[in-house]
Design an enzyme around this catalytic site. Structure first.
Site, PDB file in Angstrom:
ATOM      1  N   CYS A   1      54.525  29.092 -10.269  1.00  0.00           N
ATOM      2  CA  CYS A   1      53.254  28.359 -10.260  1.00  0.00           C
ATOM      3  C   CYS A   1      52.175  29.321 -10.746  1.00  0.00           C
ATOM      4  CB  CYS A   1      52.964  27.765  -8.881  1.00  0.00           C
ATOM      5  SG  CYS A   1      52.570  28.956  -7.579  1.00  0.00           S
TER       6      CYS A   1
ATOM      7  N   ASN B   1      51.436  32.157  -7.169  1.00  0.00           N
ATOM      8  CA  ASN B   1      52.597  32.462  -6.339  1.00  0.00           C
ATOM      9  C   ASN B   1      52.233  32.582  -4.857  1.00  0.00           C
ATOM     10  OD1 ASN B   1      55.042  35.091  -5.951  1.00  0.00           O
ATOM     11  ND2 ASN B   1      55.443  32.912  -5.993  1.00  0.00           N
TER      12      ASN B   1
ATOM     13  N   CYS C   1      51.230  29.245  -3.180  1.00  0.00           N
ATOM     14  CA  CYS C   1      51.308  27.886  -2.635  1.00  0.00           C
ATOM     15  C   CYS C   1      52.606  27.182  -3.042  1.00  0.00           C
ATOM     16  CB  CYS C   1      50.112  27.046  -3.074  1.00  0.00           C
ATOM     17  SG  CYS C   1      48.508  27.631  -2.499  1.00  0.00           S
ATOM     18  N   ARG C   2      52.614  26.660  -4.268  1.00  0.00           N
ATOM     19  CA  ARG C   2      53.719  25.801  -4.691  1.00  0.00           C
ATOM     20  C   ARG C   2      55.034  26.533  -4.920  1.00  0.00           C
ATOM     21  NH1 ARG C   2      50.508  23.131  -9.529  1.00  0.00           N
ATOM     22  NH2 ARG C   2      49.542  25.185  -9.450  1.00  0.00           N
ATOM     23  N   SER C   3      55.010  27.632  -5.655  1.00  0.00           N
ATOM     24  CA  SER C   3      56.291  28.291  -5.961  1.00  0.00           C
ATOM     25  C   SER C   3      56.946  28.927  -4.740  1.00  0.00           C
ATOM     26  CB  SER C   3      56.155  29.280  -7.121  1.00  0.00           C
ATOM     27  OG  SER C   3      55.218  30.290  -6.856  1.00  0.00           O
TER      28      SER C   3
ATOM     29  N   ASP D   1      48.378  21.194  -7.599  1.00  0.00           N
ATOM     30  CA  ASP D   1      47.987  22.408  -6.886  1.00  0.00           C
ATOM     31  C   ASP D   1      47.202  22.023  -5.637  1.00  0.00           C
ATOM     32  OD1 ASP D   1      47.179  24.902  -6.040  1.00  0.00           O
ATOM     33  OD2 ASP D   1      46.264  25.481  -7.950  1.00  0.00           O
TER      34      ASP D   1
END
Length: 168
Positions: free
Chosen positions: A9, A12, A14-16, A128
């Protein structure tokens, strides 16, 4: 032989990392921990060395996942050791394809939600959640979980992944 997957993401945090921990749990449940290595990184280096966003940690812990994490930035030389690079949105997909040293490396890059059979093919982004509230993080987790089983099926189909021996 190890099959290596890296989720990417922006920062690095939140999402990933969320995708990394969810997918690692799927890999462990499938008995593929010794065969499949799961990692994550960001396209940008703003948060290198930081832990995951506290809201990511909260959502992961509430759902029963691990959450230890240190943010890193993706480097183009990583393509040589990775089998699959999983982008969390179209912007990451474009950035990663620009970084890919070869056409073969670019073919390793896929959007996470492309593995969700119920996802709308016109919008495969995992939004995001950073600037929103907890609801955005919870939605992100739902999207990641929904795609993880399909991703596991795709990884299992790779000739490089050896299924665990069946026990009697």
């Amino acid at each position: 032989m190890t099959f290596r997957v890296c989720f990417v993401c922006t920062g690095n945090i939140c999402r990933s990392p969320m995708a990394e921990h969810v997918f690692r749990a799927r890999v462990e449940s499938a008995g593929l921990s010794g065969t499949v290595e799961v990692d994550s990184a960001g396209t940008d280096g703003w948060h290198v060395g930081d832990g995951a966003d506290p809201r990511t940690v909260h959502v992961l812990e509430e759902a029963g996942y691990t959450c230890a994490h240190t943010a890193r930035q993706f480097h183009r030389d990583w393509f040589a050791r990775l089998d699959l690079v999983v982008a969390l949105d179209a912007g990451h997909l474009r950035a990663l394809r620009t970084m890919a040293p070869t056409a073969e490396d670019a073919e390793k890059i896929h959007l996470l939600r492309s593995y969700d059979p119920d996802a709308d093919g016109a919008d495969l982004d995992v939004p995001d959640p950073y600037y929103g509230d907890m609801g955005g993080f919870e939605e992100c987790l739902r999207m990641v979980e929904a795609a993880s089983d399909g991703l596991l099926d795709a990884v299992r189909a790779s000739p490089r992944v050896t299924a665990p021996a069946k026990r009697d």
